[in-house]
Motif scaffolding. Structure first.
Motif, mmCIF file in Angstrom:
data_model
loop_
_atom_site.group_PDB
_atom_site.id
_atom_site.type_symbol
_atom_site.label_atom_id
_atom_site.label_comp_id
_atom_site.label_asym_id
_atom_site.label_seq_id
_atom_site.Cartn_x
_atom_site.Cartn_y
_atom_site.Cartn_z
ATOM 1 N N LYS A 227 0.873 -1.234 0.089
ATOM 2 C CA LYS A 227 -0.061 -0.058 0.005
ATOM 3 C C LYS A 227 0.758 1.306 -0.011
ATOM 4 C CE LYS A 227 -3.968 -1.995 2.529
ATOM 5 N NZ LYS A 227 -4.905 -2.094 3.559
ATOM 6 N N ARG A 228 2.087 0.976 0.473
ATOM 7 C CA ARG A 228 2.957 2.320 0.734
ATOM 8 C C ARG A 228 3.825 2.393 -0.406
ATOM 9 N NH1 ARG A 228 3.188 4.658 5.917
ATOM 10 N NH2 ARG A 228 2.158 3.502 7.445
ATOM 11 N N LEU A 229 4.323 1.328 -1.004
ATOM 12 C CA LEU A 229 5.526 1.367 -2.031
ATOM 13 C C LEU A 229 4.954 0.792 -3.278
ATOM 14 C CD1 LEU A 229 8.239 -0.011 0.323
ATOM 15 C CD2 LEU A 229 7.903 2.383 -0.019
ATOM 16 N N GLY A 230 3.925 0.401 -3.449
ATOM 17 C CA GLY A 230 3.264 -0.329 -4.747
ATOM 18 C C GLY A 230 4.265 -1.773 -4.766
ATOM 19 N N LEU A 231 3.501 -2.661 -5.676
ATOM 20 C CA LEU A 231 3.982 -4.054 -5.786
ATOM 21 C C LEU A 231 5.116 -4.374 -6.146
ATOM 22 C CD1 LEU A 231 2.674 -6.966 -5.675
ATOM 23 C CD2 LEU A 231 2.335 -6.892 -7.888
ATOM 24 N N LYS A 232 5.695 -3.686 -6.968
ATOM 25 C CA LYS A 232 7.343 -3.801 -7.601
ATOM 26 C C LYS A 232 8.301 -3.274 -6.561
ATOM 27 C CE LYS A 232 10.446 -2.708 -11.439
ATOM 28 N NZ LYS A 232 10.333 -2.248 -12.575
ATOM 29 N N TYR A 233 7.977 -2.104 -6.164
ATOM 30 C CA TYR A 233 9.026 -1.405 -5.166
ATOM 31 C C TYR A 233 8.960 -2.023 -3.716
ATOM 32 C CZ TYR A 233 10.046 1.675 -8.700
ATOM 33 O OH TYR A 233 10.702 2.263 -9.952
ATOM 34 N N THR A 234 7.888 -2.750 -3.448
ATOM 35 C CA THR A 234 7.835 -3.604 -2.207
ATOM 36 C C THR A 234 8.931 -4.769 -2.331
ATOM 37 O OG1 THR A 234 5.664 -3.125 -1.911
ATOM 38 C CG2 THR A 234 6.529 -5.128 -0.756
ATOM 39 N N GLY A 235 8.957 -5.209 -3.400
ATOM 40 C CA GLY A 235 10.049 -6.307 -3.802
ATOM 41 C C GLY A 235 11.439 -5.989 -3.870
ATOM 42 N N VAL A 236 11.527 -4.728 -4.393
ATOM 43 C CA VAL A 236 13.021 -4.078 -4.487
ATOM 44 C C VAL A 236 13.498 -3.970 -3.072
ATOM 45 C CG1 VAL A 236 14.091 -1.696 -5.238
ATOM 46 C CG2 VAL A 236 12.609 -2.946 -6.669
#
Length: 518
Positions: free
Chosen positions: A86-95
């Motif tokens: 919710k805070r970073l988005g799906l892709k940047y959560t993985g990053v």
């Protein structure tokens, strides 16, 4: 071909390219998952390093906690993914998980000579949380881009790190023990390497493993694009809420047109009854007081049926089929099948911890060939990957039901663990067959758990339901280090392996009694 057609075709090709690049990238970012398959080979060297290169100053913790905490912390990693997303988005959560993974792996090579406890914090807690986040992000990326082949891609994405560990295991052994030296120290029921030429290379081997893992993840995230958002009630994966509304509006328009046409016919008959027969015929024809409600009811029934079909089909439901209702976590924990799958995973993961920790250390007691046992460890991910693909295809095609898959995997794991103690004493080839059989049985759990979370309990609360199922990682990861070492020293290798069989028999009874079509 018009310019609009050409533009549409190019756009379709671009979307297809983005889709498959994202799926390939999702496979690469699962690289840190290979730790569980590498650790069985690496632990033979790290335990020896702890025993002889930094003893007694760094033995402030049992090394069993490293793998135990790793598995345990996958669960909180899964559970925090939704908040991070919710805070970073799906892709940047993985990053962000990739950064945490790199810090854990590279930092552990520095702290290993200083403290086993801090090594357990880095390789256990930090790496476990990172892997939990990475796995959940990957499942959502694959599920968003290819929902119709979810089980198959679960097999390939979780199989990629196991296949990667083939290369990593060979690199580790070739670097740490190039001369194929035998372990030369027996302490209690275990055996160790004490040769300095082996021990001095252990921290560097961890650094190489860490650099390779982070490099593959970075490449994967450069390839990934967030999947298109699909409505939970859409008829097809690409349907949006607008599409569903348009379908219902068209149905309503057809209904109104039909009603208008019938009203026009009745008005024409009323004005010119002779052209349609006698007055009697007209009276019979025009008497629609009972017919209209029936037609109206029929039309409403058809519309409601279509609406139910649209709303009940999930994003990954094939055309013409419906998937089970989506269970909220509070509903999931009230079903018997949840506890059956949970105990299945517990039994399999307990056996997996024993295999990962001891397949090499136990084998060296009877098979004095480090390279041969490394070959066994290299073949483990091959068999595990094939097993995952087999179960994934069978689940997608309906060849095996979810219940059949659980029973097959659990029964094989239970039988092989019961006879594990005797295999290396009979022949080295039999021991290889037994360990690879365990890999086949245990590899299925990485397909069955996410597939059960999505297809048994529904896609709407996938993250939460998968988090509930994966709490078995937490239970096994915490209990195994507490139980394994005392059980090994008190009762010996046979009863340690047989304990998996006892749990498996009880779980088999529960699985057989459960209904998976909730």
């Amino acid at each position: 071909m018009t310019r609009a057609d050409t533009s549409e075709k190019m756009l379709s090709r671009r979307e297809t390219c983005v889709k498959y690049c994202s799926i390939v990238g999702a496979h690469l970012v699962m690289a840190p998952f290979s730790f569980i398959w590498v650790y069985g080979n690496l632990s033979a060297y790290t335990d020896s390093f702890i025993r002889f290169s930094c003893y007694p100053r760094c033995t402030d913790c049992d090394s069993q906690w490293i793998l135990g905490l790793y598995l345990a912390c996958i669960c909180p990693g899964v559970l925090i993914t939704k908040t991070l997303e919710k805070r970073l988005g799906l892709k940047y959560t993985g990053v962000s998980a990739m950064v945490l993974c790199g810090l854990a792996l590279l930092g552990s090579a520095w702290v290993l000579p200083q403290s086993v406890a801090w090594t357990a914090v880095l390789l256990g807690i930090m790496l476990g949380i990172a892997v939990g986040v990475v796995a959940t992000v990957t499942y959502q990326i694959v599920g968003g881009w290819a929902p119709e082949k979810f089980a198959l891609f679960m097999a390939t994405t979780t199989g990629t790190p196991t296949a990667l560990s083939m290369i990593e295991n060979q690199l580790i052994t070739a670097y740490v023990n190039p001369q194929n030296l035998k372990p030369d120290a027996n302490i209690g029921p275990r055996t160790f390497f004490s040769q300095p030429e082996i021990l001095t290379r252990v921290p560097t081997a961890i650094r190489v493993f860490g650099a390779l893992t982070v490099g593959l993840q970075l490449l994967g995230y450069l390839m990934i694009t967030n999947p298109p958002k699909a409505s939970p009630g859409s008829l097809l994966p690409n349907d949006s809420n607008d599409d569903k509304s348009n379908k219902l509006e068209n149905m309503q328009e057809n209904s109104n047109a039909q009603t208008s046409f019938e009203a026009s016919d009745r008005e024409t008959i009323r004005r010119n009854p002779k052209s349609y027969g006698s007055n009697k015929e007209y009276n019979e024809t025009s008497d629609t007081s009972n017919e209209t409600p029936l037609k109206s009811d029929l039309m409403e029934s058809v519309q409601q049926s279509a609406l139910d079909t649209v709303e009940n089909q999930g994003t990954d439901a094939p055309q013409g089929k419906t998937i089970p209702k989506s269970f909220k976590p509070s509903e999931t924990v009230k079903t018997l099948v949840f506890y059956a799958v949970f105990l299945y995973a517990l039994s399999i993961l307990y056996g997996l911890i024993l295999k990962s920790n001891f397949y090499k250390q136990f084998g060296l007691l009877y098979i004095h060939n480090d390279r041969y046992l490394t070959l066994v460890g290299t073949l483990i991910p091959v068999v595990s990957t094939v097993s995952r693909i087999f179960f994934g295809v069978c689940l997608d095609k309906g060849v095996l039901s979810m219940k059949d898959s659980v029973i097959l995997s659990l029964a094989l794991n239970t039988i092989l663990c019961t006879f594990w103690y005797f295999a290396p004493q009979v022949h080295a080839v039999l021991y290889m067959a037994l360990v690879l059989g365990l890999a086949a049985a245990q590899g299925a759990v990485f397909v069955i758990l996410p597939t059960a979370a999505r297809h048994v309990f529904g896609p709407d609360d996938f993250s939460s339901n998968y988090g509930l199922l994966i709490m078995t990682y937490l239970v096994v990861g915490i209990l195994a280090p507490v139980v394994v070492t005392p059980l090994l020293h008190a009762l010996g290798w046979f009863w340690l392996f047989a304990s998996v069989g006892f749990i498996g028999v009880f779980t088999l009874v529960l699985v057989i009694a459960s209904k998976f079509d909730v």
